[in-house]
Design an enzyme around this catalytic site. Structure first.
Site, PDB file in Angstrom:
ATOM      1  N   SER A 304       0.812  -1.212   0.000  1.00 53.67           N
ATOM      2  CA  SER A 304       0.000   0.000   0.000  1.00 53.67           C
ATOM      3  C   SER A 304       0.848   1.266   0.000  1.00 53.67           C
ATOM      4  O   SER A 304       1.899   1.332   0.642  1.00 53.67           O
ATOM      5  CB  SER A 304      -0.921   0.009   1.226  1.00 53.67           C
ATOM      6  OG  SER A 304      -1.635   1.226   1.303  1.00 53.67           O
ATOM      7  N   ASP A 305       0.364   2.268  -0.719  1.00 49.65           N
ATOM      8  CA  ASP A 305       0.905   3.620  -0.596  1.00 49.65           C
ATOM      9  C   ASP A 305       0.592   4.152   0.797  1.00 49.65           C
ATOM     10  O   ASP A 305      -0.289   3.635   1.490  1.00 49.65           O
ATOM     11  CB  ASP A 305       0.245   4.560  -1.609  1.00 49.65           C
ATOM     12  CG  ASP A 305       0.854   4.407  -2.998  1.00 49.65           C
ATOM     13  OD1 ASP A 305       1.930   3.824  -3.100  1.00 49.65           O
ATOM     14  OD2 ASP A 305       0.225   4.873  -3.962  1.00 49.65           O
ATOM     15  N   LYS A 306       1.269   5.228   1.163  1.00 48.05           N
ATOM     16  CA  LYS A 306       0.964   5.895   2.439  1.00 48.05           C
ATOM     17  C   LYS A 306      -0.010   7.062   2.215  1.00 48.05           C
ATOM     18  O   LYS A 306      -1.127   7.052   2.716  1.00 48.05           O
ATOM     19  CB  LYS A 306       2.235   6.422   3.100  1.00 48.05           C
ATOM     20  CG  LYS A 306       1.973   7.233   4.379  1.00 48.05           C
ATOM     21  CD  LYS A 306       3.241   7.761   4.993  1.00 48.05           C
ATOM     22  CE  LYS A 306       3.822   8.909   4.193  1.00 48.05           C
ATOM     23  NZ  LYS A 306       3.006  10.152   4.290  1.00 48.05           N
TER      24      LYS A 306
END
Length: 875
Positions: A304-306
């Protein structure tokens, strides 16, 4: 353009869209229902009935054919319309100037004359004549077949009738911006674009089935082949034993084939997937490719991206630090400039704020009683800071005319602008501290510039990052040239700002839900390791002792080989300062380790990793057109919790498909077993061919599709993810089919045998046996609502379709007993109350057997959970 001009142009040119591929109409869908080997078997049965002068049988079979086709037509038409509605939710957007203000509009709203902005990751929405460009490169392979991106130049002079590949001052609809920025005027829209000239080639819908449907169809054919082999064996036994007429054997074989082959499975699968797509859409998950429904259910790892996924994507600058350590506190939230800058000698912040304002591609305007922003959230945060300091955005931009632009690209990690300041060009740059400090030789002091103190600045940076701030540095310098990229270096460091992007409140619980379901989560970000660690600790993604794997570490491990890289990545759940190409390396590594990986992305550079992953997830709000088109699914609210909800729905869909398979195969197996036992016992056939067809209609006709509507049981995310290689017909389904199919087949044979041996007429014995099989089918459908939970522990009306289908099927059969004509064709007659009670008692034995089997399965599940918990404690 003004709104009035737009309206006039739309009247003249129409909407900016290509003709959509025509959806098949109801007649076409209806005729398509007859293109199946299973339908061919029914047609052969009808022709055989006519050849044997059994006109009522032939009419009945044709009626069954028409009814099946009608049900299939309704199902497919509904699924088709649902898919079309979901496609409407993912239409492209364009950034334009309308009525003097920048705004985002639906790409279909564009008209010739509109002024459009382009940036990396965008799909060009129309044919555009460039008026300005900065490092602009565009993939035009759709039109020209050229795989390399074409560098564009707004100032180039191109002959009017030059080939498309040579028109470097134009951009064409459907092409992809791979790098840089551009802006220009729309020349053509819709069918008048270059893409419109080849619309018949690019809008043709590709007809392909997702792997799950292919596997299910293949499985159905394999089951059909096995059943046909069983029927041939049965016919052989009948011939050896003798006493069965040729005509009766032929009709029995055809009827048994139709009754036992699970021909309704592909249709039920289509319905299950369509239902899953609709349910996911309500949870902000738009499925672009049908395979994603299955893929999500298999997911074992999420990369996942932040920003915006695990955080709320609302950056606010909270602090600013000058090179000498002077700090300023900034109050206020969001894009409204309300709040203030608190600190001494605010005039010293002016150069820093001016740099953030000029090295900026966003807009902030007051419109309709509120502040409205357009552009990257980092850029918008700097505009808000400038307003809080009292700077006029429009005045400063007018006083500092832009000469050149360095657009932000993730691999570059900074952006810049070359502006004219009092007849002297100045270069203004902002970006990651590591990148910017490499370009700086000086820092701004109280008495002018002075040699830069790297150690002091790095300490300031580490301090902010460790407190969870996203940190950006700013620098400037006087230059003599006109090309910004040529002037980088020898810059003066101005200071840094700390931004806060709060963690989404629901993200931590969503990560916990993932772990409970055996799904691992890793955060991959371009931020500083200290910032990434602070956020991940808040989310519960890692502990203080866990290693943060950086892009530099991956580069070093990569030099040592694939094994070293896998060893580094295997146990890591936090990756920082990761470059776009390294994201693909991380995904590859987890896939080599046997994970089924879903990866999120929003930019053009995320596309390779998303393509590489088992499931690519694009962000609907901040995602580029490239990311959305690459993705298998789109999260419309950019929220990590929505991904987890999508995984849960994927598991629900797959579980429902398993339930339908169990229902259909067990029912078919029971009928086959009944006939085998009958032949071995030397008894007449327990049902006629027409009765077998009728059984197929009332025992499975509605129930299998209704079972696809089953809602979640509530423990889907507590189950261990299934292996991607797991066959559809796996051990649990085989076990269910053997137990339930045997119970139904043996009880039906025992009942039929008892009736025949006690002197009952063959017609009465068949009538009662058929009723018992219908009762079995309905009880079995209800029991199939869960593989492990008791029927009495399930909310009865949670699936109203099945609750309605069961009594309707039973009433249809009872009604046929009392309907002249139908009762004669089916050889049915009403039964007494006593017979009803006896048959109901026998049928309830099936329920008892199923409940006992589920108790055993629940004990198995608990034992596995205990072993898993013990293993986790040891680990």
């Amino acid at each position: 353009m003004s709104s009035e001009e737009v309206a006039q142009h739309r009247e003249q040119y129409g909407y900016n869209r290509l003709p959509a591929p025509p959806l098949p109409g109801v007649p076409q869908i209806f005729l398509r229902q007859f293109l199946s080997p299973f339908i061919y078997i029914l047609l052969i049965a009808a022709l055989a009935s006519l050849a044997l002068s059994q006109l009522p049988n032939a009419i009945f079979i044709m009626a069954v054919l028409l009814l099946n086709a009608s049900i299939g037509t309704v199902q497919e038409y509904s699924a088709q319309r649902s898919a079309a509605a979901l496609r409407e939710m993912t239409r492209g957007e364009a950034r334009v100037i309308r009525d003097g203000e920048p705004r985002k509009i639906d790409a279909e709203e564009l008209v010739p004359g509109d002024w459009v902005f382009l940036s990396s990751g965008d799909k060009v929405p129309a044919d555009i004549k460039l008026q300005a460009s900065a490092s602009l490169a565009i993939d035009e392979s759709l039109m020209t077949g050229e795989s390399n991106a074409v560098t564009k130049n707004a100032d180039a002079i191109v002959m009017e009738h030059a080939p498309l590949a040579d028109r470097v001052n134009q951009c064409f609809a459907g092409s992809i911006v791979t790098h840089g920025r551009g802006q220009g005027e729309v020349m053509s829209t819709g069918l008048h674009t270059q893409l419109g000239h080849i619309a018949h080639r690019v809008t043709a819908e590709r007809i392909s089935e997702p792997p799950l449907m292919i596997r299910v169809r293949r499985f159905t054919y394999q089951v059909a082949a096995a059943i046909l082999a069983g029927i041939l064996l049965l016919v052989g036994m009948m011939i050896i034993r003798g006493g069965y007429g040729t005509e009766g054997m032929i009709m029995m074989a055809i009827g048994l084939a139709v009754s036992t082959i699970p021909e309704g499975l592909p249709a039920a699968l289509t319905v299950a997937l369509a239902i899953g797509m609709r349910r996911m859409a309500k949870l902000n998950v738009i499925i672009r490719k049908l395979v994603a429904v299955e893929a999500l259910g298999s997911c074992t790892f999420i990369c996942s991206d932040k920003t915006g996924t695990l955080t709320v994507n609302e950056l606010t600058i909270r602090t600013a630090i000058l090179p000498d350590g002077s700090s300023f506190r900034i109050t206020g939230e969001g894009v409204a400039p309300g709040g203030e800058v608190i600190g001494e000698k605010l005039d010293r912040l002016r150069n820093l704020c001016l740099t953030g304002l000029l090295a900026n591609e966003s807009h902030l305007n007051y419109s309709g009683g509120e502040w409205v922003s357009d552009g990257d959230i980092v850029d918008v945060a700097f505009l808000v800071l400038a307003k809080k300091l009292g700077l006029s955005l429009s005045q400063e931009r007018n006083n500092h005319r832009q000469l050149d632009l360095i657009p932000y690209e993730s691999e570059r990690a900074f952006s810049g602008s070359l502006n004219l300041d009092a007849s002297q060009p100045h270069l203004y740059v902002k970006g990651s501290p590591e990148k910017l400090l490499e370009l700086c030789r000086w820092q701004e002091g109280t008495d002018g510039r002075e040699p830069i103190n790297h150690e002091q600045i790095e300490d300031q940076f580490e301090n902010l990052a460790s407190r969870g701030y996203r940190v950006l540095a700013l620098a400037h310098r006087k230059v003599n040239g006109k090309h910004a990229m040529d002037e980088l270096g020898e810059m003066t460091y101005l200071g840094m700002v700390g931004m806060i992007d709060p963690v989404r409140p629901e993200a931590k619980s969503a990560i916990s839900r993932c772990r409970a379901g055996g799904i691992e989560v890793a955060m991959i970000t371009g931020d500083h390791p200290a910032t990434a660690r602070s956020i991940s600790l808040e989310l519960g993604l890692c502990s203080k002792e866990d290693t943060v794997v950086t892009g530099k570490m991956i580069r070093e491990a990569g030099k040592a080989g694939e094994y070293a890289a896998d060893k580094l990545i295997r146990d890591a759940r936090l990756f920082a300062r990761i470059e776009p190409q390294q994201k693909e390396q991380i995904v590859d590594s987890f896939m080599r380790q046997g994970h089924f990986v879903a990866v999120t992305g929003d930019g053009v550079n995320d596309a390779p990793a998303m393509r590489r992953a088992n499931a690519g997830i694009a962000m609907g709000k901040r995602g580029t057109d490239v990311a959305k088109e690459t993705a298998d699914l789109i999260i419309t609210d950019d929220n990590f919790a929505s991904i987890v909800d999508g995984i849960e729905q994927g598991r629900i869909v797959y579980n429902n498909i398993r339930k339908v398979i169990s229902l259909l195969v067990a029912t078919g197996a029971s009928a086959l077993l009944l006939f085998f036992c009958t032949v071995v016992a030397g008894l007449p056939m327990p049902m006629t061919a027409v009765q077998l067809l009728w059984l197929n209609l009332v025992a499975n006709g509605l129930q299998d599709v209704a079972l696809a509507f089953e809602p979640k049981e509530g423990d889907e995310l507590k189950q261990v993810p299934r292996r991607p290689t797991e066959p559809i017909f796996e051990s649990h389904i085989i076990q269910h089919v053997l137990i339930m199919g045997t119970t139904m087949g043996v009880l039906a044979f025992a009942t039929y045998s008892y009736l025949m041996n006690t002197g009952a007429a063959i017609e009465d014995a068949r009538n009662l046996t058929l009723m018992l099989m219908v009762l079995f089918g309905n009880i079995h459908a209800l029991c199939s609502r869960s593989e492990t939970r008791s029927l009495f522990a399930i909310r009865f009306f949670a699936n109203p379709f099945l609750v309605l289908a069961v009594p309707v099927a039973q009433l249809v059969h009872v009604g046929a007993m009392y309907t002249p004509g139908i009762s004669k064709v089916l050889d049915l007659s009403p039964i007494s109350i006593e017979q009803w009670l006896v048959l109901a008692g026998i049928a309830l034995v099936l329920l008892l057997v199923e409940e006992i089997h589920k108790v055993y399965l629940r004990k198995q599940v608990k034992e596995k959970e205990r072993v898993l918990a013990r293993t986790n404690r040891i680990c």
